[in-house]
Write a protein that holds these residues in place. Structure first.
Motif, PDB file in Angstrom:
ATOM      1  N   ILE A  32       0.644  -1.124   0.012  1.00  0.00           N
ATOM      2  CA  ILE A  32       0.108   0.326  -0.096  1.00  0.00           C
ATOM      3  C   ILE A  32       0.951   0.898   0.255  1.00  0.00           C
ATOM      4  O   ILE A  32       0.669   2.300  -0.560  1.00  0.00           O
ATOM      5  CB  ILE A  32      -1.164   0.030   1.160  1.00  0.00           C
ATOM      6  N   VAL A  70      -5.406   4.660  -5.572  1.00  0.00           N
ATOM      7  CA  VAL A  70      -5.280   3.169  -4.499  1.00  0.00           C
ATOM      8  C   VAL A  70      -6.254   2.599  -4.074  1.00  0.00           C
ATOM      9  O   VAL A  70      -6.213   0.810  -3.646  1.00  0.00           O
ATOM     10  CB  VAL A  70      -4.560   3.640  -3.245  1.00  0.00           C
ATOM     11  N   GLN A  71      -7.205   3.025  -3.265  1.00  0.00           N
ATOM     12  CA  GLN A  71      -8.295   2.375  -2.999  1.00  0.00           C
ATOM     13  C   GLN A  71      -9.262   1.450  -3.915  1.00  0.00           C
ATOM     14  O   GLN A  71      -9.751   0.128  -3.575  1.00  0.00           O
ATOM     15  CB  GLN A  71      -9.052   2.959  -2.112  1.00  0.00           C
ATOM     16  N   ASP A  72      -9.402   1.895  -5.198  1.00  0.00           N
ATOM     17  CA  ASP A  72     -10.077   1.165  -6.328  1.00  0.00           C
ATOM     18  C   ASP A  72      -9.137  -0.029  -6.922  1.00  0.00           C
ATOM     19  O   ASP A  72      -9.783  -1.099  -7.208  1.00  0.00           O
ATOM     20  CB  ASP A  72     -10.230   2.460  -7.784  1.00  0.00           C
ATOM     21  N   LEU A 109      -7.090  -2.249  -4.196  1.00  0.00           N
ATOM     22  CA  LEU A 109      -6.928  -2.441  -3.791  1.00  0.00           C
ATOM     23  C   LEU A 109      -8.119  -3.689  -3.462  1.00  0.00           C
ATOM     24  O   LEU A 109      -8.230  -4.872  -3.882  1.00  0.00           O
ATOM     25  CB  LEU A 109      -6.797  -2.099  -2.111  1.00  0.00           C
ATOM     26  N   GLU A 110      -9.519  -2.629  -4.299  1.00  0.00           N
ATOM     27  CA  GLU A 110     -10.859  -3.274  -4.078  1.00  0.00           C
ATOM     28  C   GLU A 110     -10.271  -4.219  -5.619  1.00  0.00           C
ATOM     29  O   GLU A 110     -10.858  -5.936  -4.736  1.00  0.00           O
ATOM     30  CB  GLU A 110     -11.955  -2.723  -4.298  1.00  0.00           C
ATOM     31  N   ARG A 111     -10.290  -3.946  -6.249  1.00  0.00           N
ATOM     32  CA  ARG A 111      -9.964  -5.077  -7.680  1.00  0.00           C
ATOM     33  C   ARG A 111      -9.340  -6.466  -7.399  1.00  0.00           C
ATOM     34  O   ARG A 111      -9.493  -7.150  -7.759  1.00  0.00           O
ATOM     35  CB  ARG A 111      -9.562  -3.521  -8.716  1.00  0.00           C
ATOM     36  N   LEU A 147      -8.254  -7.597  -4.503  1.00  0.00           N
ATOM     37  CA  LEU A 147      -8.638  -8.603  -3.465  1.00  0.00           C
ATOM     38  C   LEU A 147      -9.772  -9.085  -4.743  1.00  0.00           C
ATOM     39  O   LEU A 147      -9.915 -10.349  -4.462  1.00  0.00           O
ATOM     40  CB  LEU A 147      -9.188  -8.133  -2.852  1.00  0.00           C
TER      41      LEU A 147
END
Lengths: 258, 177
Positions: B18, B39-41, B43-45, B47
């Protein structure tokens, strides 16, 4: 001292980035000693790398935002909309399940494969068999002109296309071509892995408006997954077993998803 | 049971990346908020797509590839380059924490500004290699381009940066060869 051979630009960059062995490093340094202009250039590049770290390394130590903290700890909180929560919950669940088993949560099953495949799939398979085995001219436009290729095919199909990046699966784009398909235009993108194994992704305007699940057909020695994600219909074809092709089909589907 | 444990390990492996993903997103010219959104997008993708990730391949490269694709999609969809939004004041917006670092006599603010003037594809390569310290091969894999393309973008990007910083923004035409 000695008269070292000329050092090419790539070697200078490799020196700057420490991506060079000890002998190479010494050779570059002794060459630079006699080439002050190049030496100044190399110093400027080294300063750029140092400057980038000076500018941005502070980000490494910044506290995480609430959204990132939630992701990092696996306790998702809503960020913007309720949809995010559901998406996250699904993501975490998928993540926990792992494997292809999670795929049906996307609402995309593999289909029963009972109905005969649409005509476009047969044409896609035919195009694969003809062009994937072509050595000299497998594509009309190569991956070195990817932007042009995608722009051109998008224009001909009347829909924005893309050539999904499959690098994480070991496949790189070879290029693509325009094909006729029952009086309309179809696009074929070709990929190749390090061993030269090829797959093609065939795209055309969907004739039906209903999206379909993944369906699978094996014929004439190749495997094909196909699906409709209106307004486009897709077929992904390769000479490999179903199990090997499935994750690639997932990746292609995911890449087109948004 | 084993699956759960490896799930935790995977999450941990992703989480460790991250800070690096954030640093890269920020350096791409995004302000802190939109960099974290990116970054959040990512990580969601990551995962949700983890079952597509091939064990034994490069996790960092895979994550950066996802981040790169999202960034390209978003900037393309917005029809603008990220720096148009992030740099209204000509540089301070993108400098992030703007920690000047050790005093090397280096005009780091000018570097941030010069970086914002690079074409996207050159900036990405300069950052993946100069900041994230990827190997040329890893950068090529991450961006999905041949290694030769990485080398030429790197060479052009660095030379352009040097010219911009030499000249205080005016293009310099000396040393044409």
């Amino acid at each position: 001292m000695t008269a070292p051979r000329p050092i090419d630009d790539n070697t200078l960059h490799a020196y700057v980035d420490g991506q060079i062995d000890e002998d190479g490093r010494r050779e570059v340094e002794s060459w630079l000693a006699d080439h002050p202009e190049e030496e100044a250039r190399v110093r400027a590049y080294l300063a750029q790398n140092a400057g980038l770290h000076a500018l941005y390394d502070g980000v490494l130590d910044e506290p995480l935002s609430p959204g990132l903290t939630a992701l990092a700890t696996g306790t998702p909180k809503t960020r913007t909309a309720a949809g995010t929560w559901r998406r996250l919950a699904a993501a975490v669940l998928l993540f926990a399940l792992g494997g292809a088993a999670g795929w049906s949560l996307h609402g995309v099953g593999e289909g029963g494969g009972s109905s005969a495949e649409p005509a476009f799939v047969r044409r896609a398979v035919g195009a694969h068999i003809v062009y994937a085995s072509e050595v000299r001219h497998p594509v009309e436009v190569g991956a070195d002109e990817e932007d042009h290729l995608v722009g051109w095919l998008s224009k001909r199909l009347g829909s924005p296309l893309k050539a999904p990046n499959l690098a994480s699966l070991g496949f790189s784009l070879v290029g693509g071509r325009l094909l006729p398909d029952e009086g309309t235009a179809a696009a074929q993108f070709m990929y190749e892995d390090a061993s030269g194994r090829r797959l093609t992704c065939y795209v055309r305007a969907a004739s039906e408006r209903e999206d379909t699940a993944f369906r699978f057909v094996a014929e004439r020695g190749v495997s094909a997954f196909y699906w409709v994600d209106a307004p486009l219909a897709y077929a992904l074809i390769a000479e490999m077993p179903k199990d090997a092709l499935l994750p690639i089909a997932h990746a292609v589907y995911a890449a087109w998803e948004r | 049971m084993r699956g759960e444990r490896s799930g935790v390990d995977r999450r941990q492996a992703i989480v460790e990346q991250i800070p690096h993903l954030r640093r890269y997103a920020r350096a791409l010219g995004r302000d802190a908020g939109t960099a974290d959104d990116l970054v959040q997008d990512c990580l969601e993708r990551a995962l949700s797509r983890f079952h597509l990730f091939r064990a034994g391949t490069n996790l960092r490269g895979w994550l950066f590839t996802i981040l790169h694709n999202l960034h390209v999609n978003q900037t393309r969809r917005a029809g603008r380059r990220p720096d148009d939004a992030a740099l209204p004041d000509g540089g301070t917006g993108m400098a992030g924490p703007a920690s000047e670092g050790p005093d090397r006599g280096l005009p780091v603010r000018d570097l941030g500004r010069a970086l914002a003037k690079l074409p996207d594809d050159q900036r990405e390569v300069v950052l993946l290699i100069g900041l994230e310290e990827m190997s040329y091969k890893e950068a090529a894999d991450t961006l999905g381009v041949p290694i030769g393309t990485v080398m030429s973008r790197l060479a052009r990007g660095r030379e352009r940066l040097r010219q911009l910083m030499d000249s205080g923004d005016a293009p310099v035409l000396r040393r044409v060869k």
